[in-house]
Design an enzyme around this catalytic site. Structure first.
Site, PDB file in Angstrom:
ATOM      1  N   THR A  53       1.306   4.139  -0.997  1.00  0.00           N
ATOM      2  CA  THR A  53       2.401   4.953  -0.479  1.00  0.00           C
ATOM      3  C   THR A  53       2.147   5.355   0.966  1.00  0.00           C
ATOM      4  O   THR A  53       3.077   5.643   1.711  1.00  0.00           O
ATOM      5  CB  THR A  53       2.595   6.202  -1.358  1.00  0.00           C
ATOM      6  OG1 THR A  53       2.677   5.802  -2.718  1.00  0.00           O
ATOM      7  CG2 THR A  53       3.879   6.932  -1.001  1.00  0.00           C
ATOM      8  N   TYR A 141      -8.561   2.277  -9.157  1.00  0.00           N
ATOM      9  CA  TYR A 141      -7.092   2.286  -9.168  1.00  0.00           C
ATOM     10  C   TYR A 141      -6.618   1.016  -9.857  1.00  0.00           C
ATOM     11  O   TYR A 141      -6.798  -0.091  -9.339  1.00  0.00           O
ATOM     12  CB  TYR A 141      -6.554   2.373  -7.738  1.00  0.00           C
ATOM     13  CG  TYR A 141      -5.051   2.454  -7.608  1.00  0.00           C
ATOM     14  CD1 TYR A 141      -4.232   2.805  -8.672  1.00  0.00           C
ATOM     15  CD2 TYR A 141      -4.437   2.167  -6.391  1.00  0.00           C
ATOM     16  CE1 TYR A 141      -2.864   2.879  -8.543  1.00  0.00           C
ATOM     17  CE2 TYR A 141      -3.061   2.243  -6.236  1.00  0.00           C
ATOM     18  CZ  TYR A 141      -2.279   2.598  -7.313  1.00  0.00           C
ATOM     19  OH  TYR A 141      -0.915   2.657  -7.179  1.00  0.00           O
ATOM     20  N   LYS A 169      -7.405   6.055 -11.494  1.00  0.00           N
ATOM     21  CA  LYS A 169      -5.961   6.279 -11.421  1.00  0.00           C
ATOM     22  C   LYS A 169      -5.313   5.146 -12.200  1.00  0.00           C
ATOM     23  O   LYS A 169      -5.437   3.977 -11.840  1.00  0.00           O
ATOM     24  CB  LYS A 169      -5.474   6.278  -9.972  1.00  0.00           C
ATOM     25  CG  LYS A 169      -3.949   6.383  -9.843  1.00  0.00           C
ATOM     26  CD  LYS A 169      -3.482   6.214  -8.402  1.00  0.00           C
ATOM     27  CE  LYS A 169      -1.958   6.205  -8.322  1.00  0.00           C
ATOM     28  NZ  LYS A 169      -1.479   5.960  -6.929  1.00  0.00           N
ATOM     29  N   VAL A 209      -2.117  11.455  -9.898  1.00  0.00           N
ATOM     30  CA  VAL A 209      -1.926  11.037  -8.505  1.00  0.00           C
ATOM     31  C   VAL A 209      -0.462  10.617  -8.414  1.00  0.00           C
ATOM     32  O   VAL A 209      -0.060   9.607  -8.977  1.00  0.00           O
ATOM     33  CB  VAL A 209      -2.867   9.899  -8.099  1.00  0.00           C
ATOM     34  CG1 VAL A 209      -2.590   9.496  -6.642  1.00  0.00           C
ATOM     35  CG2 VAL A 209      -4.312  10.310  -8.264  1.00  0.00           C
TER      36      VAL A 209
END
Length: 300
Positions: A53, A141, A169, A209
């Site tokens: 992001t 992640y 995550k 997150v």
């Protein structure tokens, strides 16, 4: 700084923060500091910088380091700052980790190596190299929709044996799989999908997150606190008030684009500029985001 605990080594509510840009396309450090301060003032005890992001594929090493340094200086005494160290080039990811550590980051976000689709042994060796590059704690992640390759359960278990690997995550949507790995690995599990946060909490997640956290950090913190207190009904009631905000930034699948549009509408960013290949939201798309924000009660 918030107390670091095994259950929540990076805090409970983190947002994968956008990277503000100026009109000329350069990173706007002042706007980033203002946004980071706003987020920490509103429910956050952690932030992720230089992630997807945050347009990490199109920002460069000096920019990433400057962003981390500025945000740590501004809010690092109140929030854990996690820096992305993701690449499909292991040597590059190691350099990113080293630079993040030098810039003052409190932790690293390490995504599985994308596009090249390595074997699980390759995923393991890549991640281990990054984890061993610094003394910083690591959040794995897992986002196969973007990378094309998951961390297999056996790979997660192997990586969890390393003292620096403390969290993950999870953006797989596999809540049942997560529940088993939470129990067997002891990793702190962070939900990576806003729409599934209460469900992940119910299965033992530590926190989130988020992308919607740009807009509803206080509510995410309230949901977390309610679950901690055993008041699941209240958590679900609060969650029901933020679904429109979740749809505003996630519904179209272009989270950075829509998050910047929403932040511009709310006056938290001066513009919605992104770097190619991301393209800023059109006026029609902005109108759609605004309608969700109105429905969420965030704007009139």
């Amino acid at each position: 700084m918030p107390a670091q605990t095994p259950a929540r080594p990076f805090g409970a509510v983190l947002t994968a923060m956008v990277t503000p840009m100026r009109i000329d396309g350069e990173v706007d450090i002042e706007a980033a500091v203002r946004l980071a301060t706003h987020l920490v003032d509103h429910g956050h005890d952690g932030l992720v910088l230089n992630g997807t992001t945050g347009e990490s594929p199109t920002t460069h090493a000096p920019e990433k380091a400057e962003l981390v340094t500025a945000v740590v200086e501004a809010v690092g005494d109140r929030a854990r700052i996690v820096a992305g160290a993701g690449s499909n080039d292991t040597a590059h990811a190691v350099r990113m980790a080293e630079q993040a550590a030098a810039a003052g980051a409190h932790g690293l976000l390490v995504v599985s190596p994308y596009y090249s689709r390595p074997s699980q042994e390759g995923v393991y060796r890549h991640t281990l190299a990054v984890a061993e590059a610094t003394d910083l704690p690591v959040m794995l992640y897992d986002v196969p929709a973007r990378t094309g390759v998951r961390f297999a359960p056996s790979t997660i278990a192997r990586l969890a044996e390393h003292e620096n690997v403390v969290a993950i995550k999870d953006a797989t949507g596999d809540i049942y799989g997560a529940s088993k790995l939470i129990a067997s690995t002891g990793l702190a599990w962070y939900c990576g999908d806003d729409s599934l946060y209460p469900a992940y909490l119910a299965y033992g997640a530590s926190g989130i997150v988020s992308v919607a956290g740009h807009l509803v950090g206080d509510q995410l913190a309230e949901i977390t606190a309610a679950f901690d207190a055993g008041d699941h009904a209240r958590a679900w009631r609060v969650f029901s008030t933020i679904t429109e905000a979740i749809d505003a930034v996630n519904g179209a699948g272009f989270q950075a684009v829509m998050a910047k549009a929403a932040l511009e509408i709310l006056g938290l960013l001066p513009n919605r500029i992104l770097r190619l290949p991301q393209v800023a939201a059109t006026d029609d798309e902005v109108a759609g985001v605004r309608s969700h924000l109105v429905a969420a009660g965030l704007v009139d």
